[in-house]
Design a protein around this motif. Structure first.
Motif: not given
Length: 534
Positions: A84-99
């Motif tokens: 989870r990140v904040i960029a340009n004042g907004s939330w973004g989220f991404a996920a992966t099962d490839k580690l």
């Protein structure tokens, strides 16, 4: 509310199936730190001003039996990373099962790209409450016996013994279940936290059914257990954990076989019980029942995201609007009503050292001497109610879901004066003693409601005179809690709770406990659920 025990045999399982003899283990924290740093560095390089990383390994075990048969035994595992990140004042989220490093870096870049795209729709930037990093720390549920390391045969034998006790007592049908959860969670953030947690939960439960062969009518009695944040020691009862009264109840540990034997007798009592006469009654509510009323009428309406309308499309809003809190004198309940939120309580389902935003957990007042004094809030909500920091109640059901505000353990505090349930009953002229949770209904603002239970006993002139059935009580939240005239002392305090409290879109489930001592509520409207209206 989530899924009831009767629905669990068809519950979808999260993650991949594991062999039944797969050994229990945890992943080295040093390995997880290396993976987290890849994500933190990649997100920063793409323009994130804040990043948190959750690496989760989620283990579940389900054992389901019926009478003398085992219906299913399943182990599952889900393992991956959410960024989870904040960029340009907004939330973004991404996920992966490839580690691997490349997949993690790609996922971090995707989270930043999503945040930047989301920022085009912003009316104002995210405001995060400050949070100092903790460095490298860890927390574990203080279990005595890891339930995942107990042989499956031992757990199956327990459930079959439970079923046998009920069938011997006269049950016609018997289902028993054992559900185990282990959340191995690693949190890292650009604030400087690297937090490793090992969380354990267990839920033993059953449903007893008895049928009247002549009429085809039936009655059921569910287990009076509570799901808890403990190990297998929960199922190893001690004499001091039993509370002897009209029904044998349990404090910190639970005798499942005894409860089944007792339940078989009580379901037969329900078959022959008198149908309740509608009217006003004083209610004596056992903690095994009251937890659900607390959950629905106090826990949910004090969630700040519901108050703000964020949940309106799915779960509803709250009658506890901000103006009531701002007034500092909204009388939610009587002077006996003191309700705390607490993410630290040992044995509770919600007990963790740190929430899913890396905030150290705490306890705080929601209702003080009957007055609304606070809500439940996380980092990006804290400023709305002038809090200097998050209250530490953020949670995601898995690594692949974004974390958001979830209910802490919300509990009615014991009375300060020495008072037992038996003392309460002695002072009731016309009342009903209710044990165990049952069906319920509550409106979208968590205001008007109806609750039933498992066992009902009529009280006349200070004495229990017999069993009742077809009982439910109706009230609105404020009326109900203002009718609270007594709460038993700390010696009677017990936990109830839910493994599957649903919220959000897409929906996520969380586990939460609610504690109380037995409490009295005066002149509450009781209806007969078997009678037709009109």
């Amino acid at each position: 509310m989530g899924l009831g025990a009767t629905m669990l045999s068809g519950m979808p399982l999260v993650g991949k199936a594991l062999p039944l003899d797969a050994p229990w283990y945890t992943v080295d924290a040093a390995i997880k730190k290396q993976l987290a740093d890849v994500a933190l560095n990649a997100a920063r390089s793409k323009g994130a001003t804040y990043t948190d990383v959750r690496i989760g390994r989620y283990l579940n075990q389900f054992i389901i039996t019926r009478e003398d048969k085992v219906e299913n035994v399943v182990n599952t595992e889900s393992y991956g990373m959410g960024i989870r990140v904040i960029a340009n004042g907004s939330w973004g989220f991404a996920a992966t099962d490839k580690l691997d490093n490349d997949s993690i870096a790609h996922t971090a870049a995707l989270a930043v790209a999503i945040a930047k795209e989301n920022s085009r729709l912003l009316s104002e930037p995210v405001q995060l409450a400050p949070q100092k990093g903790y460095g490298e720390v860890s927390w574990k549920t203080p279990i005595e016996k890891n339930a995942f390391e107990v042989p499956i045969k031992e757990k199956v034998d327990l459930l079959l013994n439970v079923n046998a006790a009920a069938m011997k007592g006269g049950a016609d049908y018997m289902n028993s279940y054992l559900f185990l959860v282990n959340e191995q969670k690693y949190f890292a953030s650009s604030d400087g936290s690297y937090i490793d947690q090992d969380i354990h939960r267990i839920w033993p439960t059953f449903t007893i059914t008895k049928i009247d062969k002549a009429t085809g009518k039936f009655e059921t009695r569910n287990a009076l257990s509570a799901p808890v944040g403990m190990g297998y020691e929960y199922l190893l009862p001690r004499p001091e954990d039993k509370i002897h009264g009209i029904s044998t109840l349990y404090k910190k540990r639970y005798d499942m076989v005894e409860d089944a034997a007792q339940g078989a007798k009580q379901v037969a009592e329900k078959m022959a019980a008198k149908s309740v006469e509608p009217g006003k009654y004083d209610l004596i509510l056992d903690p095994s029942h009251l937890w659900l009323t607390i959950h629905e009428s106090v826990g949910h309406p004090t969630e700040l995201d519901r108050v703000l309308g964020y949940e309106a499309n799915f779960a509803g809003t709250s009658f506890l609007t901000l103006d009531k809190w701002e007034s500092r004198n909204f009388q939610f309940g009587s002077k006996h009503v003191n309700i705390k939120a607490d993410k630290t309580q040992p044995g509770s389902l919600g007990a963790v050292g740190y929430d899913d935003e890396g905030v150290g957990t705490q306890e705080w007042d929601l209702i003080k001497d009957g007055v609304l004094v606070n809500y439940q809030a996380i980092r990006d909500q804290a400023h709305i109610i002038n809090l200097p920091a998050s209250q530490g109640c953020c949670y995601a059901q898995s690594w692949s879901d974004v974390q958001f505000q979830r209910m802490a353990n919300v509990s009615l505090q014991p009375g300060k004066q020495t008072l037992s349930p038996q003392d309460m009953i002695k002072n009731v002229e016309k009342g009903i003693y209710i044990i165990g949770d049952g069906s319920f209904s509550i409106d979208q603002q968590r205001y008007n409601f109806q609750f039933a239970g498992q066992l009902f006993y009529e009280i006349k002139q200070g004495k229990i005179v017999g069993a009742l059935k077809d009982v439910a009580y109706q009230a609105n939240t404020r009326e109900f809690w203002n009718s609270c005239s007594a709460v038993a002392d700390k010696n009677d305090y017990r936990l109830g709770g839910s493994f599957f409290d649903g919220k959000g879109q897409p929906m996520q489930a969380s586990a939460v406990s609610h504690g109380s001592s037995t409490a009295r509520f005066d002149k509450v409207n009781v209806i007969n659920t078997a009678r037709k209206i009109g």
